[in-house]
Scaffold this motif. Sequence first.
Motif, short mmCIF file in Angstrom:
data_model
loop_
_atom_site.label_atom_id
_atom_site.label_comp_id
_atom_site.label_asym_id
_atom_site.label_seq_id
_atom_site.Cartn_x
_atom_site.Cartn_y
_atom_site.Cartn_z
N GLU A 210 2.78 9.41 0.87
CA GLU A 210 2.19 8.44 1.79
C GLU A 210 0.74 8.14 1.41
OE1 GLU A 210 3.65 6.78 4.17
OE2 GLU A 210 5.59 7.79 3.94
N VAL A 211 0.02 9.18 1.00
CA VAL A 211 -1.37 8.98 0.58
C VAL A 211 -1.42 8.15 -0.70
CG1 VAL A 211 -3.50 10.15 -0.10
CG2 VAL A 211 -2.03 11.15 1.67
N LEU A 212 -0.56 8.46 -1.65
CA LEU A 212 -0.49 7.67 -2.89
C LEU A 212 -0.22 6.20 -2.58
CD1 LEU A 212 -0.24 7.34 -5.99
CD2 LEU A 212 2.16 8.00 -5.76
N LEU A 213 0.74 5.94 -1.72
CA LEU A 213 1.08 4.56 -1.38
C LEU A 213 -0.06 3.87 -0.64
CD1 LEU A 213 4.79 5.22 -0.42
CD2 LEU A 213 4.02 3.73 -2.29
N GLN A 214 -0.81 4.62 0.17
CA GLN A 214 -1.98 4.05 0.84
C GLN A 214 -3.04 3.65 -0.17
OE1 GLN A 214 -3.11 7.14 3.56
NE2 GLN A 214 -1.26 6.91 4.81
N ILE A 215 -3.25 4.51 -1.18
CA ILE A 215 -4.22 4.21 -2.23
C ILE A 215 -3.84 2.91 -2.95
CG2 ILE A 215 -5.05 4.98 -4.49
CD1 ILE A 215 -4.89 7.87 -3.36
N ILE A 216 -2.56 2.78 -3.26
CA ILE A 216 -2.09 1.57 -3.94
C ILE A 216 -2.26 0.35 -3.04
CG2 ILE A 216 -0.09 0.44 -4.97
CD1 ILE A 216 0.92 3.29 -5.70
N ALA A 217 -1.89 0.49 -1.77
CA ALA A 217 -1.98 -0.64 -0.84
C ALA A 217 -3.41 -1.12 -0.67
CB ALA A 217 -1.39 -0.23 0.51
N GLU A 218 -4.36 -0.21 -0.75
CA GLU A 218 -5.77 -0.58 -0.63
C GLU A 218 -6.30 -1.28 -1.87
OE1 GLU A 218 -8.22 2.73 0.32
OE2 GLU A 218 -7.15 3.24 2.15
N ASN A 219 -5.62 -1.08 -3.00
CA ASN A 219 -6.12 -1.59 -4.28
C ASN A 219 -4.99 -2.25 -5.07
OD1 ASN A 219 -8.92 0.02 -4.35
ND2 ASN A 219 -7.33 1.45 -3.70
N PRO A 220 -4.26 -3.19 -4.49
CA PRO A 220 -3.04 -3.71 -5.14
C PRO A 220 -3.29 -4.39 -6.47
CG PRO A 220 -3.68 -5.09 -3.29
CD PRO A 220 -4.54 -3.87 -3.22
N ASP A 221 -4.44 -5.01 -6.64
CA ASP A 221 -4.71 -5.71 -7.89
C ASP A 221 -5.23 -4.79 -8.99
OD1 ASP A 221 -4.02 -8.08 -6.62
OD2 ASP A 221 -6.08 -8.50 -6.00
N LYS A 222 -5.52 -3.54 -8.65
CA LYS A 222 -6.09 -2.62 -9.63
C LYS A 222 -5.07 -1.59 -10.14
CE LYS A 222 -10.27 -4.26 -9.69
NZ LYS A 222 -11.46 -3.45 -9.51
N VAL A 223 -3.81 -1.65 -9.64
CA VAL A 223 -2.80 -0.67 -10.02
C VAL A 223 -1.64 -1.37 -10.72
CG1 VAL A 223 -1.22 1.13 -9.23
CG2 VAL A 223 -3.43 0.83 -8.09
N ALA A 224 -1.46 -1.04 -11.99
CA ALA A 224 -0.36 -1.63 -12.77
C ALA A 224 0.93 -0.86 -12.58
CB ALA A 224 -0.73 -1.65 -14.25
N GLY A 225 0.82 0.42 -12.28
CA GLY A 225 2.02 1.23 -12.14
C GLY A 225 1.69 2.64 -11.73
N VAL A 226 2.74 3.40 -11.51
CA VAL A 226 2.64 4.81 -11.16
C VAL A 226 3.52 5.60 -12.10
CG1 VAL A 226 3.06 6.54 -9.38
CG2 VAL A 226 2.26 4.27 -8.73
N LYS A 227 2.99 6.66 -12.66
CA LYS A 227 3.80 7.60 -13.44
C LYS A 227 3.99 8.85 -12.61
CE LYS A 227 3.39 10.77 -17.39
NZ LYS A 227 4.80 11.14 -17.53
#
Length: 394
Positions: A210-227
Amino acid sequence: MSTLRLLDATGKTTVVALNDSGAYTRPLAPLRSRVAYAAAHVVPKTYADNTPGQPADIDWDATLAFRRNVYSWGLGVADAMDTAQRNMGLDAAATRELITRTAEVARDAGGSVVVGVNTDHVEEAHISLEQVISAYLEQLHFTEEQGAGPVLMASRHLARVATSAEDYRRVYREVLSRATVPVVLHWLGTAFDPELAGYFGAEDWQTASEVLLQIIAENPDKVAGVKMSLLNAESEISVRERLPQGVRMFTGDDFNYVELIGGALRQAQGARARGYSDALLGAFAAITPVASAAIQALDAGDAERYQRILGPTEELSRQVFAAPTFYYKTGVAFLAWLNGHQPAFQMVGGLHSARSLPHLSRIVELANTSLALEQPDLARERWHGMLRVNGVDV
């Protein structure tokens, strides 16, 4: 008929037939159906002081030739990550030189490269959150200057100092806000690094995700992917299904990659859900031609051939990544040696001694079964020579 001598944990030897190689062909065009990176290892100079605690003395010719070989099979290279022995023999100076050199090779070869960004150049074990942010930014800006794609790795420093999920959100928010290109976020599980327990502020993956997804949601244009490297297919699929549009899931699951990449159906909360993961795997450095052939099959719409090619390699990968999983690098380097990609079975930091002969024998057996021995006769010669040196009659 050529044969292989194998050694079990009791000292007993057996003989099996030596298979031909898979006779796979390099792609004539870029791979289309999946984005796939092989997380590459480093090759030390054979005559260097490759003992624990010594600075890495890299054989750059062999190390960079390995990356060119990966590119020739249509895969990208993920470099300066845990497969390259970050925090296990690859020191800060060698890491920076590796990033510079591998980025140059990528430009020359027209290949795609991403590299690890961490805080591990800071020698102090305990630093503040502000210092964690500064350390991340130092490596991030260096990586961007080299023209490589950044992979924001999990930081031991952050794991030590963070006291809440908000600490993780704050650090990632600050770092991502200053990234000039989208980054890949890397979630590395404790099987790979026990010091990362409780990363993203929780011991269980459900809360941490949930925390990881929150981080991505706050910065959608700065995250290309998740490994994701938790060795848990359920956690990867759960996160994958909730990623924003345009954010890729790169599987780092060396136990379950066949179905995760292939895109198997699963039952999810009473509904059928589809999806697939792209790949960023240490296993693909060990089986590059096989991985390429499998993705070429997907490109051709032949899912059965994909399964037939890649399926048998999963047992090999599970052996390479067997507990203690953080010693998997030994198996990757061992296979590179068997396949003729380095002159000797040597690793920085003496890590070539981290696995037993019976463990390595099982790798040989499974590589033979899954057609992952690129030059079977050379592999047989090298393996039998290693057995003789260790007092085993062949």
